[in-house]
Design a protein around this motif. Sequence first.
Motif, PDB file in Angstrom:
ATOM      1  N   THR A  51       0.932  -1.150   0.193  1.00  0.00           N
ATOM      2  CA  THR A  51       0.023  -0.090  -0.163  1.00  0.00           C
ATOM      3  C   THR A  51       1.009   1.192   0.039  1.00  0.00           C
ATOM      4  N   ALA A  53       0.604   5.309   0.467  1.00  0.00           N
ATOM      5  CA  ALA A  53      -0.015   6.607   0.898  1.00  0.00           C
ATOM      6  C   ALA A  53       1.184   7.877   0.821  1.00  0.00           C
ATOM      7  N   THR A  56       4.822   7.282   1.660  1.00  0.00           N
ATOM      8  CA  THR A  56       4.956   6.323   2.675  1.00  0.00           C
ATOM      9  C   THR A  56       4.469   5.093   2.211  1.00  0.00           C
ATOM     10  N   TYR A 132       8.366   5.431   6.165  1.00  0.00           N
ATOM     11  CA  TYR A 132       7.216   6.536   6.045  1.00  0.00           C
ATOM     12  C   TYR A 132       8.434   7.928   5.912  1.00  0.00           C
ATOM     13  N   ARG A 145       2.396   9.542  11.613  1.00  0.00           N
ATOM     14  CA  ARG A 145       1.186  10.065  12.156  1.00  0.00           C
ATOM     15  C   ARG A 145      -0.014   9.982  11.089  1.00  0.00           C
ATOM     16  N   ARG A 146       0.104  10.578  10.020  1.00  0.00           N
ATOM     17  CA  ARG A 146      -1.088  10.566   9.146  1.00  0.00           C
ATOM     18  C   ARG A 146      -1.395   9.254   8.625  1.00  0.00           C
ATOM     19  N   LEU A 147      -0.480   8.548   8.571  1.00  0.00           N
ATOM     20  CA  LEU A 147      -0.976   7.059   8.317  1.00  0.00           C
ATOM     21  C   LEU A 147      -1.898   6.132   9.352  1.00  0.00           C
ATOM     22  N   HIS A 149      -3.945   8.010  11.019  1.00  0.00           N
ATOM     23  CA  HIS A 149      -5.277   8.544  10.991  1.00  0.00           C
ATOM     24  C   HIS A 149      -6.209   8.042   9.917  1.00  0.00           C
ATOM     25  N   THR A 150      -5.258   7.777   8.788  1.00  0.00           N
ATOM     26  CA  THR A 150      -5.783   7.294   7.470  1.00  0.00           C
ATOM     27  C   THR A 150      -6.136   5.651   7.367  1.00  0.00           C
ATOM     28  N   HIS A 151      -5.189   5.182   7.849  1.00  0.00           N
ATOM     29  CA  HIS A 151      -5.366   3.663   7.752  1.00  0.00           C
ATOM     30  C   HIS A 151      -4.946   2.974   9.137  1.00  0.00           C
TER      31      HIS A 151
END
Length: 363
Positions: A51, A53, A56, A132, A145-147, A149-151
């Motif tokens: 995957t 993102a 990342t 990342y 941190r972003r990952l 939240h999204t995954h």
Amino acid sequence: MSASQVLLDLTAGSVALTAAICDIESVSGNEEALANAIMDALSTYSHLELTRAGNTIVARTHFGLPQRVIIAGHLDTVPLNDNLPTHWEQDSLGDDWLWGRGTVDMKAGVAVQLTLAVELTAPAFDITWIWYDLEEVDAERNGLRRLAHTHPEFFVGDFAILGEPSNSTVEGGCNGTIRVDIRARGLRAHSARAWAGENAIHKLASALAILSAYEPRQVEVEGLLYREGLNAVGVSGGVATNVIPDEATLHVNYRFAPSRSAAEAIVHMREIFAGFDVVVIDQAEGARPGLTSPIALNFVNAVGAAPTPKYGWTDVARFSAMGIPAVNFGPGDATLAHADDERVAVRQITECENALRTWLLGE
């Protein structure tokens, strides 16, 4: 060949791979070429579910094993200072070193992870590998941190390892950190008539005295001794060389043991600097060592060296906050991270790879 066209050989061994990925410059915000190269190289391995993102990359195994571990590393580095491309040197003891930006923080760790990700098709655990972006900049931009939240599904696991440089030994948890501004106010006046004003910079003298007299704690947490630190890291004030300043700010950084929460650390700062205007600029929770679970103890035994505390803040705190025990484990001396003479011992890369492989195979 441009960086975007680089073909990475993930079977070349972690030492050679370290040099290859370091030579793809990836200062924070410029990780795309390296992420492209890694994604292309991983795409041929059918045991990994990929995957992407942004910049990342997540690679997961799905063998149906009873436990899952998360192993992560960041792709970005701090800015260059004429320290790429990499080069090799041998010291007076005959040890080989790889020099260059990112060799310590933390592409040697990433190279070990990539090597094992493609090699291990029958591990003892299911593995979620995460590489990342944007770790070396403001926390709000952090790719991990972003990952999360999204995954959030990628953050389900029994144990996590972050490849931060630790001299290829286990460093448990991490200190927390807060930054506060100690602000003083006065009254402007002409410096030739200083008695008509109040010097805000002078008012910071007592705050500096507090810092000079402060004795940082050493706190044992789950068998590891964390050292705290309280330091002035900057001072600002004044509007002109002939004006008594009416405002001045002392910038203070407090590194606190993971026995305290960030909220408790802030209360401590307000107590110490009672009478001053204390403004919290930034805060990040620490992480407890994460070494009490059976899977963590098994990892420590596989590494074969006594664990030590991590004094700086790392992303293990993110895993800890999600209830996943996490440790730092990667090649490189953290005191050389970000330095112009950044370099990693080849021996440490090999040691890290061998220890991680042994544990992941359950041997």
